[in-house]
Design an enzyme around this catalytic site. Structure first.
Site, short mmCIF file in Angstrom:
data_model
loop_
_atom_site.label_atom_id
_atom_site.label_comp_id
_atom_site.label_asym_id
_atom_site.label_seq_id
_atom_site.Cartn_x
_atom_site.Cartn_y
_atom_site.Cartn_z
N LYS A 58 -5.28 -25.62 1.49
CA LYS A 58 -4.34 -24.80 0.97
C LYS A 58 -2.86 -25.61 1.48
CE LYS A 58 -7.03 -20.88 1.71
NZ LYS A 58 -7.44 -19.67 2.46
N GLN A 109 -6.17 -16.61 7.90
CA GLN A 109 -7.23 -16.97 7.69
C GLN A 109 -8.64 -16.24 8.56
OE1 GLN A 109 -8.19 -19.75 5.17
NE2 GLN A 109 -10.01 -18.93 5.44
N ASP A 154 -2.80 -12.55 -0.15
CA ASP A 154 -4.22 -12.56 -0.38
C ASP A 154 -4.76 -11.15 -1.23
OD1 ASP A 154 -5.90 -14.63 0.84
OD2 ASP A 154 -5.69 -13.82 2.88
#
Ligand SMILES: NC(=O)c1ccc[n+]([C@@H]2O[C@H](COP(=O)([O-])OP(=O)(O)OC[C@H]3O[C@@H](n4cnc5c(N)ncnc54)[C@H](OP(=O)(O)O)[C@@H]3O)[C@@H](O)[C@H]2O)c1
Length: 297
Positions: free
Chosen positions: A52, A96, A119
């Site tokens: 990422k 995460q 997200d």
């Protein structure tokens, strides 16, 4: 001839278009910033976070990373979240998953500022998505929608069977595809581990999306002639390779390809799209927070 849907190529196109939007933001003095937070030292999570960060650098998004000790109390992670919520240079961030067992992931998500929740997992953003007013579409479902659009699949009135009902893939994708919208208007069936006669549900579908996490669960006998197959699954299976494993999807590729009109490969299908859509959401977040209009792909 079966069309192989090239996720890598579509993702690269999207990244290129995002670069223009990032330049527009930079010209207005607003460089998009994405932070990743990793609690613990899970090697797979570390790899995802590294990818990422690399993706950000490539398109001109400022990337930040925060490590939290895996044995630290949950409050330490909450403090990091509070700081990121207050930091104007961070337009979006992700914590995460998975987090260590002593941390309640739902509570973590609830603490993320919904405006920075790239997200798209915060309850407010889930609610907005269901209501047809999405602020951020979760990256994998959004990537699937974009892939279908690029492959020229018009979903209006089509039967879509999604195998898997997770909060990050199956459920949000189903909600997106039933929306009264140009990239929606499908009739969606969602299957899971308690579904009876899975093959009957997948065979009758015009589009099958597999998001199960079971290697090659869906084979060609479960796909209707001419259907479009989107394989979200990424599974490591032992193999006689240098690494000792290979990646396979939730679909048995060869037998499915023989009957499908179009199919995504694994790797190189949905995976690159998920990564591209995180960049997309970060640019969208920066545009919203900085009140600078940009054109998104
Ligand atoms: N390419 C990408 O970017 C990307 C992104 C996210 C995930 N993935 C991959 O996609 C797969 C799914 O991920 P996920 O996070 O959605 O998984 P998950 O949270 O484990 O959910 C799996 C879903 O599949 C269902 N299921 C399990 N076994 C089944 C069976 N035999 N028949 C029918 N349904 C079954 C489960 O049913 P129950 O609800 O009844 O348990 C559950 O709804 C994994 O391989 C993951 O690595 C890839």
């Amino acid at each position: 001839m079966t069309d192989i849907i090239d996720g890598k190529a579509v993702a690269s196109e999207i990244r290129e278009e995002l670069t223009d939007a990032i330049e527009t933001l930079a010209d207005a003095g607003a460089r998009p910033g994405l932070a990743t937070v990793l609690m613990g030292d899970d090697p797979a999570s570390q790899t995802y976070v590294n990818m990422k960060q690399r993706d950000c650098e490539e398109v001109g998004i400022e990337s930040h990373h925060v490590d939290v000790d895996g044995d630290a109390p949950a409050e330490e992670l909450y403090d990091v979240i509070a700081e990121l919520n207050d930091d104007p240079a961070i337009h979006g961030y992700i914590v995460q998953a998975p987090v260590p067992d002593h941390v309640d992931y739902r509570e973590v998500i609830r603490r993320v500022d919904p405006a920075k929740d790239v997200d798209g997992f915060h309850p407010e953003n889930v609610g907005r998505l269901v209501a047809g007013d999405a602020r951020f579409r979760p990256c994998t479902p959004h990537g699937v929608q974009k892939l279908l659009a690029h492959a020229g699949v018009d979903l209006e009135g089509k039967d879509v069977t999604i195998v898997g009902r997770s909060d990050i893939v199956g459920k949000p994708l189903a909600n997106l595809l039933i929306q009264k919208a140009e990239d929606g208007n499908a009739t969606v069936t969602v299957c899971h581990s308690r579904t009876e006669d899975l093959g009957a549900k997948t065979r009758r579908a015009d589009v099958v999306v597999a998001a199960v996490g079971v290697p090659e669960l869906i084979d060609g006998s479960m796909i209707g002639e001419g259907a479009v197959v989107i394989d979200v699954g990424v599974n490591r299976v032992d193999a006689d390779t240098e690494k000792g494993y290979e990646l396979v999807g939730d679909v048995e590729y060869e037998s499915a390809r023989a009957v499908a009109s179009a199919i995504t490969p694994v790797p190189g299908g949905v995976g690159p799209m998920t990564r591209a859509m995180l960049l997309y959401n970060t640019v969208a977040a920066a545009s919203q927070q900085e009140a600078v209009a940009v054109e998104l792909p």
